[in-house]
Design a protein around this motif. Structure first.
Motif, PDB file in Angstrom:
ATOM      1  N   TYR A 195       4.238  11.845  18.298  1.00 50.46           N
ATOM      2  CA  TYR A 195       3.977  13.171  17.495  1.00 50.46           C
ATOM      3  C   TYR A 195       3.899  12.789  16.100  1.00 50.46           C
ATOM      4  N   THR A 196       4.649  11.700  15.410  1.00 50.02           N
ATOM      5  CA  THR A 196       4.772  11.563  14.112  1.00 50.02           C
ATOM      6  C   THR A 196       3.587  10.443  13.765  1.00 50.02           C
ATOM      7  N   ALA A 197       3.380   9.498  14.321  1.00 50.30           N
ATOM      8  CA  ALA A 197       2.242   8.489  13.953  1.00 50.30           C
ATOM      9  C   ALA A 197       0.931   8.998  14.017  1.00 50.30           C
ATOM     10  N   ALA A 198       0.643   9.932  14.893  1.00 50.20           N
ATOM     11  CA  ALA A 198      -0.481  10.650  15.242  1.00 50.20           C
ATOM     12  C   ALA A 198      -0.884  11.483  13.717  1.00 50.20           C
ATOM     13  N   GLN A 199      -0.011  11.878  12.987  1.00 47.62           N
ATOM     14  CA  GLN A 199      -0.286  12.696  11.857  1.00 47.62           C
ATOM     15  C   GLN A 199      -0.764  12.030  10.663  1.00 47.62           C
ATOM     16  N   TRP A 200      -0.551  10.624  10.891  1.00 52.65           N
ATOM     17  CA  TRP A 200      -1.086   9.927   9.829  1.00 52.65           C
ATOM     18  C   TRP A 200      -2.577   9.523   9.650  1.00 52.65           C
ATOM     19  N   LEU A 201      -3.011   9.244  10.994  1.00 55.43           N
ATOM     20  CA  LEU A 201      -4.457   9.370  11.141  1.00 55.43           C
ATOM     21  C   LEU A 201      -5.262  10.765  10.851  1.00 55.43           C
ATOM     22  N   THR A 202      -4.585  11.830  11.148  1.00 55.10           N
ATOM     23  CA  THR A 202      -5.165  13.122  10.869  1.00 55.10           C
ATOM     24  C   THR A 202      -5.065  13.145   9.419  1.00 55.10           C
ATOM     25  N   MET A 203      -4.236  12.679   8.518  1.00 59.48           N
ATOM     26  CA  MET A 203      -4.017  12.992   7.134  1.00 59.48           C
ATOM     27  C   MET A 203      -5.147  12.145   6.516  1.00 59.48           C
ATOM     28  N   ARG A 204      -5.277  10.794   7.178  1.00 59.90           N
ATOM     29  CA  ARG A 204      -6.212   9.830   6.329  1.00 59.90           C
ATOM     30  C   ARG A 204      -7.747  10.315   6.592  1.00 59.90           C
ATOM     31  N   ARG A 205      -7.900  10.990   7.871  1.00 60.91           N
ATOM     32  CA  ARG A 205      -9.058  11.299   7.993  1.00 60.91           C
ATOM     33  C   ARG A 205      -9.462  12.758   7.005  1.00 60.91           C
ATOM     34  N   TRP A 206      -8.621  13.415   6.948  1.00 63.67           N
ATOM     35  CA  TRP A 206      -8.524  14.732   5.969  1.00 63.67           C
ATOM     36  C   TRP A 206      -9.020  14.051   4.796  1.00 63.67           C
ATOM     37  N   LEU A 207      -8.289  13.101   4.179  1.00 66.95           N
ATOM     38  CA  LEU A 207      -8.440  12.718   2.652  1.00 66.95           C
ATOM     39  C   LEU A 207      -9.938  12.302   2.507  1.00 66.95           C
ATOM     40  N   ASP A 208     -10.147  11.586   3.612  1.00 68.23           N
ATOM     41  CA  ASP A 208     -11.617  10.953   3.549  1.00 68.23           C
ATOM     42  C   ASP A 208     -12.533  12.092   3.243  1.00 68.23           C
ATOM     43  N   ARG A 209     -12.516  13.142   4.011  1.00 64.23           N
ATOM     44  CA  ARG A 209     -13.469  14.208   4.032  1.00 64.23           C
ATOM     45  C   ARG A 209     -13.095  15.130   2.830  1.00 64.23           C
ATOM     46  N   ASN A 210     -12.094  15.055   2.175  1.00 61.74           N
ATOM     47  CA  ASN A 210     -11.468  16.235   1.224  1.00 61.74           C
ATOM     48  C   ASN A 210     -11.211  15.572  -0.031  1.00 61.74           C
ATOM     49  N   PRO A 211     -11.923  14.444  -0.675  1.00 63.29           N
ATOM     50  CA  PRO A 211     -11.179  13.784  -1.659  1.00 63.29           C
ATOM     51  C   PRO A 211     -10.925  14.611  -2.865  1.00 63.29           C
ATOM     52  N   ALA A 212     -11.603  15.626  -3.282  1.00 61.31           N
ATOM     53  CA  ALA A 212     -11.462  16.543  -4.438  1.00 61.31           C
ATOM     54  C   ALA A 212     -10.725  17.702  -4.044  1.00 61.31           C
ATOM     55  N   ASP A 213     -10.047  17.950  -2.915  1.00 61.19           N
ATOM     56  CA  ASP A 213      -9.050  19.186  -2.469  1.00 61.19           C
ATOM     57  C   ASP A 213      -7.942  19.403  -3.402  1.00 61.19           C
ATOM     58  N   GLU A 214      -7.392  20.389  -3.927  1.00 64.70           N
ATOM     59  CA  GLU A 214      -6.303  20.437  -4.524  1.00 64.70           C
ATOM     60  C   GLU A 214      -5.079  19.994  -3.891  1.00 64.70           C
ATOM     61  N   MET A 215      -4.983  19.851  -2.709  1.00 64.25           N
ATOM     62  CA  MET A 215      -3.927  19.267  -1.844  1.00 64.25           C
ATOM     63  C   MET A 215      -4.107  17.779  -1.792  1.00 64.25           C
ATOM     64  N   ALA A 216      -5.148  17.150  -2.248  1.00 66.73           N
ATOM     65  CA  ALA A 216      -5.360  15.571  -1.780  1.00 66.73           C
ATOM     66  C   ALA A 216      -4.298  14.792  -2.558  1.00 66.73           C
ATOM     67  N   ALA A 217      -3.655  14.821  -3.460  1.00 65.66           N
ATOM     68  CA  ALA A 217      -2.746  14.312  -4.137  1.00 65.66           C
ATOM     69  C   ALA A 217      -1.255  14.351  -3.346  1.00 65.66           C
ATOM     70  N   GLU A 218      -0.908  15.493  -2.965  1.00 65.22           N
ATOM     71  CA  GLU A 218       0.002  15.520  -1.953  1.00 65.22           C
ATOM     72  C   GLU A 218      -0.004  14.933  -0.673  1.00 65.22           C
ATOM     73  N   VAL A 219      -1.086  15.106  -0.080  1.00 60.87           N
ATOM     74  CA  VAL A 219      -1.462  14.534   1.227  1.00 60.87           C
ATOM     75  C   VAL A 219      -1.344  12.854   0.943  1.00 60.87           C
ATOM     76  N   ARG A 220      -2.003  12.396   0.002  1.00 68.70           N
ATOM     77  CA  ARG A 220      -2.104  11.023  -0.521  1.00 68.70           C
ATOM     78  C   ARG A 220      -0.480  10.622  -0.358  1.00 68.70           C
ATOM     79  N   GLU A 221       0.148  11.179  -1.152  1.00 71.53           N
ATOM     80  CA  GLU A 221       1.553  10.863  -1.445  1.00 71.53           C
ATOM     81  C   GLU A 221       2.363  10.811  -0.008  1.00 71.53           C
ATOM     82  N   GLU A 222       2.121  11.613   0.613  1.00 69.77           N
ATOM     83  CA  GLU A 222       2.790  11.833   1.952  1.00 69.77           C
ATOM     84  C   GLU A 222       2.550  10.638   2.737  1.00 69.77           C
ATOM     85  N   LEU A 223       0.997  10.319   2.998  1.00 65.58           N
ATOM     86  CA  LEU A 223       0.621   9.282   3.914  1.00 65.58           C
ATOM     87  C   LEU A 223       1.067   8.060   3.226  1.00 65.58           C
ATOM     88  N   THR A 224       1.258   7.701   2.003  1.00 65.09           N
ATOM     89  CA  THR A 224       1.467   6.291   1.348  1.00 65.09           C
ATOM     90  C   THR A 224       3.175   6.389   1.763  1.00 65.09           C
TER      91      THR A 224
END
Length: 248
Positions: A195-224
């Motif tokens: 359940y949890t670890a699968a979220q990390w790859l989803t977030m990383r793929r999302w960041l790679d596709r959406n680097p300029a999105d307004e949510m990118a900083a929050e997603v990056r912090e959570e993935l880190t």
């Protein structure tokens, strides 16, 4: 009316939005000995995997209600994919206070007891939709091991150690609310990982596709931060289970 966007980004690749696997849900469904045609209300139904697979495998019919636009769309698509769209339907809406138009055989809230402001309120809410002698399913966290301090509890996304009970304490709470616990299926560390670890790859793929999105900083912090926090906290201390209840 929708879930916070960070939640749908994190779990957009999930069919099950809690730490039970498909195999555990199949085991749970079989253990409940549901007759074909069993009517189900699933509050906070997510992407509909439980209701859809039980309709396919066990012959259930029912309705799911969820506040997420994305997850409701995924649930409807899953019903079509599994050939059960004539037996189950999904409503986009706030499950808080939702009561079935007609009493059902099985009323569920699997992992979202905030809709009733906690366990007691959710048991009361589900009871309003349940026929006499029906089954209720509640999904809820508990302490597998009591955290040594409040900081560790916060690593488990709790505000304090008192947010959750032990497994025996949770079962006792159900009993104090006038219900027998008649079945349960519990997550383990492997299903928590899925359940949890699968979220990390989803977030990383999302960041790679959406680097300029307004949510990118929050997603990056959570993935880190989240992988180490998960290993320190949830994986070691937090349990989670689905409990079948019948009113005395």
């Amino acid at each position: 009316m929708d879930l916070p966007r960070i939640f749908t980004i994190r779990e957009s690749g999930h069919r099950i939005h809690n730490p039970l696997t498909a195999e555990k849900f199949a085991t749970l469904g079989a253990s409940l000995r549901l007759d074909p045609g069993t009517t189900v209300l699933d509050l906070a139904s997510g992407s509909g995997e439980m209701l859809c697979t039980w309709a396919r495998d066990l012959g259930c019919t029912g309705v799911g209600v969820d506040i997420s636009t994305l997850f409701t769309e995924q649930a409807r698509a899953r019903a079509v994919e599994l050939g059960v769209a004539d037996r189950v339907s999904f409503v986009h809406g706030d499950a808080t206070g939702h009561v079935a138009a007609e009493p059902v055989d099985l009323a569920c809230c699997v992992g979202a007891t905030w809709i009733g402001d906690g366990v007691a309120g959710t048991v009361g809410l589900l009871q309003r939709s349940l026929r006499p002698g029906g089954l209720m399913l509640i999904g809820e966290p508990y302490w597998r091991r009591t955290p040594p301090d409040e900081e560790t509890a916060k690593d488990c996304h709790a505000t304090a150690i008192t947010d959750f009970r032990t497994l025996s304490g949770l079962i006792e709470q159900f009993q104090e609310l006038g219900h027998d616990v008649v079945e349960m299926t519990l997550a383990d560390q492997d299903s928590w990982d899925r359940y949890t670890a699968a979220q990390w790859l989803t977030m990383r793929r999302w960041l790679d596709r959406n680097p300029a999105d307004e949510m990118a900083a929050e997603v990056r912090e959570e993935l880190t931060d989240e992988p180490a926090r998960y290993a320190r906290g949830i994986r070691e201390y937090l349990g989670w289970g689905v409990f079948a209840l019948m009113k005395r």
